[in-house]
Write a protein that holds these residues in place. Structure first.
Motif, short mmCIF file in Angstrom:
data_model
loop_
_atom_site.label_atom_id
_atom_site.label_comp_id
_atom_site.label_asym_id
_atom_site.label_seq_id
_atom_site.Cartn_x
_atom_site.Cartn_y
_atom_site.Cartn_z
N HIS A 1 0.88 -1.16 0.00
CA HIS A 1 0.00 0.00 0.00
C HIS A 1 0.93 1.22 0.00
CE1 HIS A 1 -3.48 2.39 1.71
NE2 HIS A 1 -2.47 3.14 2.08
N ILE A 2 0.62 2.19 -0.88
CA ILE A 2 1.49 3.37 -1.00
C ILE A 2 0.66 4.64 -0.86
CG2 ILE A 2 2.93 4.63 -2.66
CD1 ILE A 2 3.36 1.54 -3.66
N GLN A 3 1.13 5.51 0.01
CA GLN A 3 0.38 6.72 0.30
C GLN A 3 1.32 7.92 0.34
OE1 GLN A 3 -2.71 5.62 3.15
NE2 GLN A 3 -2.29 7.56 4.19
N LEU A 4 1.03 8.97 -0.44
CA LEU A 4 1.84 10.18 -0.39
C LEU A 4 1.46 10.98 0.85
CD1 LEU A 4 1.77 11.09 -4.15
CD2 LEU A 4 3.88 11.02 -2.78
N VAL A 5 2.47 11.55 1.53
CA VAL A 5 2.19 12.35 2.73
C VAL A 5 2.91 13.70 2.62
CG1 VAL A 5 1.84 10.38 4.28
CG2 VAL A 5 4.14 11.31 3.99
N TYR B 1 -7.44 -4.66 3.76
CA TYR B 1 -6.53 -5.77 3.47
C TYR B 1 -6.86 -7.08 4.18
CZ TYR B 1 -4.13 -2.12 1.08
OH TYR B 1 -3.85 -1.09 0.21
N GLY B 2 -7.90 -7.10 4.96
CA GLY B 2 -8.36 -8.34 5.58
C GLY B 2 -7.29 -9.06 6.38
N ASN B 3 -7.42 -10.39 6.45
CA ASN B 3 -6.50 -11.18 7.27
C ASN B 3 -5.08 -11.17 6.73
OD1 ASN B 3 -8.34 -11.89 9.14
ND2 ASN B 3 -8.87 -13.86 8.18
N ALA B 4 -4.94 -11.17 5.41
CA ALA B 4 -3.60 -11.24 4.81
C ALA B 4 -2.78 -10.00 5.14
CB ALA B 4 -3.73 -11.39 3.30
N GLY B 5 -3.43 -8.84 5.25
CA GLY B 5 -2.71 -7.60 5.55
C GLY B 5 -1.88 -7.14 4.37
N SER B 6 -1.12 -6.07 4.59
CA SER B 6 -0.24 -5.52 3.55
C SER B 6 0.89 -4.78 4.23
CB SER B 6 -1.04 -4.55 2.67
OG SER B 6 -0.18 -3.94 1.73
N ASN B 7 1.96 -4.56 3.49
CA ASN B 7 3.00 -3.65 3.96
C ASN B 7 2.53 -2.23 3.59
OD1 ASN B 7 5.25 -5.66 4.64
ND2 ASN B 7 4.60 -6.29 2.61
N ILE B 8 2.88 -1.24 4.41
CA ILE B 8 2.36 0.11 4.21
C ILE B 8 3.54 1.08 4.03
CG2 ILE B 8 0.83 1.90 5.14
CD1 ILE B 8 -0.54 -0.90 4.86
N ASN B 9 3.53 1.80 2.90
CA ASN B 9 4.62 2.74 2.59
C ASN B 9 4.12 4.17 2.58
OD1 ASN B 9 6.83 0.71 1.45
ND2 ASN B 9 4.83 0.09 0.68
N PHE B 10 4.80 5.05 3.31
CA PHE B 10 4.50 6.48 3.30
C PHE B 10 5.61 7.16 2.49
CE2 PHE B 10 2.69 4.66 7.16
CZ PHE B 10 1.37 5.10 7.06
N VAL B 11 5.19 8.04 1.58
CA VAL B 11 6.13 8.56 0.57
C VAL B 11 6.06 10.08 0.47
CG1 VAL B 11 6.75 8.42 -1.89
CG2 VAL B 11 5.68 6.46 -0.77
N ALA C 1 0.02 0.39 11.16
CA ALA C 1 -0.77 -0.71 11.74
C ALA C 1 -2.26 -0.51 11.47
CB ALA C 1 -0.49 -0.82 13.23
N LYS C 2 -2.72 0.75 11.57
CA LYS C 2 -4.15 1.04 11.34
C LYS C 2 -4.56 0.56 9.95
CE LYS C 2 -4.75 5.17 13.92
NZ LYS C 2 -4.63 6.62 13.78
N ILE C 3 -3.74 0.88 8.94
CA ILE C 3 -4.08 0.53 7.56
C ILE C 3 -3.88 -0.98 7.34
CG2 ILE C 3 -3.60 0.98 5.11
CD1 ILE C 3 -2.37 3.72 6.09
#
Ligand SMILES: N[C@@H](CCC[C@H](N)C(=O)O)C(=O)O
Length: 278
Positions: free
Chosen positions: A158-162, A183-193, A175-177
């Motif tokens: 998951h990629i989000q511009l900040v 992303y359900g049970n599998a989840g995702s890695n979260i990147n802030f850019v 963790a919230k995202i």
């Protein structure tokens, strides 16, 4: 004192194998890994508690992940990757680069490698300064939403511009995202850019399976480079990525929204070798 610690450790992690394990510690832009030469297949691969113990920074060696180097019938070696929570997971880009340096140290390869990881075949090269160029999987599907982009570069990202990257509480916001309905049970890695110049971005990543911010994530910066190109934030097909632990680069070819010849480039360093009672 040593015996008391051993009893506490045995109680917390619930295992004793009564053997000495030789390990190697590597890092790629601060994403650190325990490397184990498992060509004899001695390592108990389903022992989640053992892997979590070895990666634990208080009771064990300490690392973001653990990687086994194994023989492969067709290629130079096979990569088996575990997150620090002890579970085998999807592709690790910095881990893959570090494993190539480890394979060179073991004299399994010279300056080029072909190996298999959980997401398939990888080609890599390593130069005299231990800069590893690792080919990542092709990407032909990117989900672009108004507030974020999602794609899989061997691992989900998951990629989000900040606006102000320094001010982001990556652990809490990530963790919230990661645990959200998205992303359900599998989840995702979260990147802030945040964007630095036309071809340079700064990235901070919350890693699934570490459940914290790490100093760098290879599949993460790969995803950021492709996402920024797909979102027309850059028109360069070689993107520089500043991470907390150093600098990486990602090059690629794009045609009709599909990405091929994707390479993750950066340093991979041997830190130390040791033995641990398990
Ligand atoms: N640090 C890695 C990513 C490792 C996998 C990730 N934690 C997951 O489970 O998806 C990298 O360098 O790519």
């Amino acid at each position: 004192m040593f015996n008391i610690l051993l009893i506490i450790r045995t109680f917390v992690f619930e295992f004793t194998l009564n053997m000495k394990l030789t390990f190697y510690k590597y890092q790629g832009t601060g994403n650190d890994f325990i490397m184990i030469d498992n060509r004899t297949l001695f390592f108990p691969k389903n022992d989640t508690k053992l892997v979590a113990f070895l990666c634990n920074r208080k009771f064990g060696i300490g690392a973001d992940g653990l990687i086994l180097l194994e023989n492969h019938e067709k290629y130079d070696f096979k990569m088996v990757y575990y997150n620090s929570d002890g579970n085998e997971s999807s592709m690790c880009g910095n881990g893959g680069r570090s494993l190539v340096a480890f394979a060179k140290q073991l004299e399994v390869i010279n300056n080029e490698a072909e190996f298999e990881a959980i997401d398939g075949y990888h080609y890599a090269s390593i130069d005299e300064n231990n800069i590893v160029s690792l080919q990542m999987i092709d990407v032909d599907s990117i989900k672009i939403e108004p507030n974020y982009t999602f794609l899989n570069t061997g691992s989900p990202h998951h990629i989000q511009l900040v606006d102000d990257l320094k001010k982001v509480n990556v652990k809490d916001e990530g963790a919230k995202i990661r645990y959200s309905e998205l992303y359900g049970n599998a989840g995702s890695n979260i990147n802030f850019v945040s964007q630095v110049t036309n071809d340079t971005f700064s990235v901070r990543t919350y890693e699934r399976g570490v459940e914290d911010e790490t100093l760098s994530c290879g599949t993460g910066v790969t995803a950021v480079a492709l996402a920024m190109y797909a979102n027309h934030k850059t028109d360069s097909n070689k993107v520089k990525l500043n991470v907390e632990g150093g600098e990486l680069a990602v090059s690629f070819n794009e045609k009709n929204g599909s990405f091929s010849d994707v390479f993750l480039i950066g340093p991979a360093k041997f830190v130390f070798r040791g033995e641990i009672e398990i």
